[in-house]
Design a protein around this motif. Structure first.
Motif, PDB file in Angstrom:
ATOM      1  N   GLY A   1       0.924  -1.178  -0.012  1.00 17.29           N
ATOM      2  CA  GLY A   1       0.111  -0.003   0.114  1.00 17.29           C
ATOM      3  C   GLY A   1       0.936   1.336   0.025  1.00 17.29           C
ATOM      4  N   GLY A   2       1.968   1.169   0.416  1.00 17.70           N
ATOM      5  CA  GLY A   2       2.893   2.224   0.654  1.00 17.70           C
ATOM      6  C   GLY A   2       3.938   2.726  -0.592  1.00 17.70           C
ATOM      7  N   ARG A   3       3.477   1.842  -1.837  1.00 25.63           N
ATOM      8  CA  ARG A   3       4.233   2.139  -3.058  1.00 25.63           C
ATOM      9  C   ARG A   3       4.081   3.126  -3.515  1.00 25.63           C
ATOM     10  NH1 ARG A   3       2.403  -1.505  -7.204  1.00 25.63           N
ATOM     11  NH2 ARG A   3       0.447  -1.717  -5.903  1.00 25.63           N
ATOM     12  N   SER A   4       5.163   3.737  -4.216  1.00 26.85           N
ATOM     13  CA  SER A   4       5.087   5.307  -4.754  1.00 26.85           C
ATOM     14  C   SER A   4       4.680   5.274  -6.160  1.00 26.85           C
ATOM     15  CB  SER A   4       6.330   6.059  -4.540  1.00 26.85           C
ATOM     16  OG  SER A   4       7.496   5.438  -5.043  1.00 26.85           O
TER      17      SER A   4
ATOM     18  N   SER B   1       3.757   4.476  -9.798  1.00 27.78           N
ATOM     19  CA  SER B   1       3.735   3.397 -10.878  1.00 27.78           C
ATOM     20  C   SER B   1       5.098   2.715 -10.960  1.00 27.78           C
ATOM     21  CB  SER B   1       3.201   3.630 -12.107  1.00 27.78           C
ATOM     22  OG  SER B   1       4.072   4.664 -12.566  1.00 27.78           O
ATOM     23  N   THR B   2       6.050   2.909 -10.039  1.00 29.00           N
ATOM     24  CA  THR B   2       7.411   2.615  -9.931  1.00 29.00           C
ATOM     25  C   THR B   2       7.300   0.845  -9.806  1.00 29.00           C
ATOM     26  OG1 THR B   2       8.108   4.245  -8.885  1.00 29.00           O
ATOM     27  CG2 THR B   2       9.366   2.459  -8.631  1.00 29.00           C
ATOM     28  N   ALA B   3       8.114   0.333 -10.969  1.00 31.75           N
ATOM     29  CA  ALA B   3       8.080  -1.185 -10.823  1.00 31.75           C
ATOM     30  C   ALA B   3       8.398  -1.671  -9.350  1.00 31.75           C
ATOM     31  CB  ALA B   3       9.255  -1.551 -11.993  1.00 31.75           C
ATOM     32  N   VAL B   4       8.002  -2.949  -9.131  1.00 31.01           N
ATOM     33  CA  VAL B   4       8.221  -3.650  -8.018  1.00 31.01           C
ATOM     34  C   VAL B   4       8.608  -5.082  -8.140  1.00 31.01           C
ATOM     35  CG1 VAL B   4       6.843  -4.502  -5.924  1.00 31.01           C
ATOM     36  CG2 VAL B   4       6.263  -2.078  -6.661  1.00 31.01           C
ATOM     37  N   SER B   5       9.733  -5.567  -7.295  1.00 31.61           N
ATOM     38  CA  SER B   5       9.739  -7.072  -7.373  1.00 31.61           C
ATOM     39  C   SER B   5       9.983  -7.544  -6.067  1.00 31.61           C
ATOM     40  CB  SER B   5      11.265  -7.217  -8.184  1.00 31.61           C
ATOM     41  OG  SER B   5      12.247  -6.675  -7.386  1.00 31.61           O
ATOM     42  N   LEU B   6       9.941  -8.950  -5.864  1.00 33.65           N
ATOM     43  CA  LEU B   6       9.966  -9.419  -4.704  1.00 33.65           C
ATOM     44  C   LEU B   6      11.171  -9.863  -4.061  1.00 33.65           C
ATOM     45  CD1 LEU B   6       6.750 -11.785  -5.380  1.00 33.65           C
ATOM     46  CD2 LEU B   6       6.896  -9.401  -4.593  1.00 33.65           C
ATOM     47  N   LYS B   7      11.443  -9.626  -2.934  1.00 34.45           N
ATOM     48  CA  LYS B   7      12.946  -9.944  -2.238  1.00 34.45           C
ATOM     49  C   LYS B   7      12.534 -11.186  -1.275  1.00 34.45           C
ATOM     50  CE  LYS B   7      16.257  -8.254   1.144  1.00 34.45           C
ATOM     51  NZ  LYS B   7      16.656  -7.201   2.015  1.00 34.45           N
ATOM     52  N   LYS B   8      13.060 -12.174  -1.537  1.00 35.10           N
ATOM     53  CA  LYS B   8      12.752 -13.568  -0.946  1.00 35.10           C
ATOM     54  C   LYS B   8      14.194 -14.160  -0.195  1.00 35.10           C
ATOM     55  CE  LYS B   8       9.687 -14.924  -4.575  1.00 35.10           C
ATOM     56  NZ  LYS B   8       9.335 -15.665  -5.511  1.00 35.10           N
TER      57      LYS B   8
ATOM     58  N   ALA C   1      -2.204  -6.783  -5.474  1.00 30.02           N
ATOM     59  CA  ALA C   1      -1.343  -5.785  -5.730  1.00 30.02           C
ATOM     60  C   ALA C   1      -1.747  -4.754  -4.612  1.00 30.02           C
ATOM     61  CB  ALA C   1      -1.031  -5.090  -7.253  1.00 30.02           C
ATOM     62  N   GLU C   2      -2.857  -4.478  -4.374  1.00 36.85           N
ATOM     63  CA  GLU C   2      -3.384  -3.333  -3.469  1.00 36.85           C
ATOM     64  C   GLU C   2      -3.178  -3.625  -2.079  1.00 36.85           C
ATOM     65  OE1 GLU C   2      -5.259  -4.607  -6.099  1.00 36.85           O
ATOM     66  OE2 GLU C   2      -4.533  -2.805  -7.267  1.00 36.85           O
TER      67      GLU C   2
ATOM     68  N   GLY D   1       4.089 -15.751  -9.991  1.00 39.22           N
ATOM     69  CA  GLY D   1       3.681 -14.609  -8.996  1.00 39.22           C
ATOM     70  C   GLY D   1       3.012 -13.429  -9.650  1.00 39.22           C
ATOM     71  N   THR D   2       2.587 -13.869 -10.969  1.00 37.74           N
ATOM     72  CA  THR D   2       1.752 -12.517 -11.681  1.00 37.74           C
ATOM     73  C   THR D   2       0.392 -12.121 -11.093  1.00 37.74           C
ATOM     74  OG1 THR D   2       1.201 -14.181 -13.393  1.00 37.74           O
ATOM     75  CG2 THR D   2       3.342 -13.186 -13.804  1.00 37.74           C
ATOM     76  N   LEU D   3      -0.250 -13.196 -10.325  1.00 38.56           N
ATOM     77  CA  LEU D   3      -1.659 -12.936  -9.882  1.00 38.56           C
ATOM     78  C   LEU D   3      -1.565 -12.356  -8.650  1.00 38.56           C
ATOM     79  CD1 LEU D   3      -3.438 -16.205 -11.234  1.00 38.56           C
ATOM     80  CD2 LEU D   3      -3.135 -13.941 -12.403  1.00 38.56           C
ATOM     81  N   GLY D   4      -0.304 -12.185  -7.737  1.00 42.32           N
ATOM     82  CA  GLY D   4      -0.612 -11.983  -6.377  1.00 42.32           C
ATOM     83  C   GLY D   4       0.572 -12.622  -5.722  1.00 42.32           C
TER      84      GLY D   4
END
Length: 224
Positions: free
Chosen positions: A26-29, A31-38, A140-141, A165-168
């Motif tokens: 929710g705190g994303r700024s 439309s900056t791209a996002v990826s997942l850190k695992k 994504a929200e 991971g494209t659906l959530g």
């Protein structure tokens, strides 16, 4: 389940982790791209211009716990970052294993679902995702969804495997376990022709007289 915590404490700890990830989403700024850190290392190194080198990271590294093993119902509840080596180590003392155990020890449960993992028990049980009963996931929200084969989110449940991971974001998985024996009797069958090799595999599939089935083609005239 972690022995030092009660069942409610384990679930409360899990919910806190999910809420933290939800706030990050929710705190994303903009439309900056996002990826997942695992916690587990990626299977591919980002190319020089890959957006993952400079995008925002959503940290999922905390989602790596086994939440429950129910030996009576033969079910297990885990977070997606649990590796199969840790999962099998936890289920074997109960005489149980997952229906599909990928060959690489560090493959995670979430990776097996989103990457559609198969192995030597798949001729009987299908992919690992076919053993899954329920998913918890974040949109994504940051909305938490419960997905089962028959509820209002059933379409997401059925589309999640192989989605990479494209659906959530998967946050919790409930799946079935099967009985495990202490030893495996291994037999090799050699064939000179592909047709005979394929016929042998098909016969084993129909007869269901073995627990594991694997095949290796060494050269055009050697099929094992």
């Amino acid at each position: 389940m972690c022995a030092r915590w009660s069942e409610e404490s384990v679930l409360s700890h899990h919910r806190a982790k999910v809420e933290n990830i939800s706030r990050s989403l929710g705190g994303r700024s903009g439309s900056t791209a996002v990826s997942l850190k695992k916690r587990s290392p990626p299977h591919q190194v980002p190319k020089p211009r890959d957006l993952r080198r400079k995008d925002q990271k959503i940290d999922l590294s905390a989602l790596d716990e086994i939440l429950e093993i129910d030996a009576e119902s033969r079910t297990c509840v885990v977070e997606p970052g649990v590796t199969f080596v840790d999962l099998v180590s936890a289920t074997l003392p109960h005489g149980l294993v997952p229906t599909v155990v990928p060959e690489l020890k560090t493959i995670t449960v979430g990776g097996a679902i989103c990457g559609a993992s198969l192995e030597s028990m798949s001729f009987r049980y299908g992919g690992f995702h076919d053993s899954c009963i329920k998913y918890e996931m974040l949109t994504a929200e940051g909305e938490v969804l419960e997905c089962t084969p028959t509820n209002e989110n059933s379409l997401i449940f059925h589309m999640l495997h192989g989605s990479f991971g494209t659906l959530g974001i998967l946050t919790k998985i409930t799946f079935r376990l099967v009985s495990a024996r202490p030893f495996v009797h291994l037999t090799y069958e050699a064939y000179d022709a592909a047709e005979d090799y394929q016929a042998a595999i098909e016969k084993r599939r129909k007869d269901q007289d073995v627990d594991f089935l694997d095949g290796i083609i060494h050269d055009p005239n050697r099929y094992i």
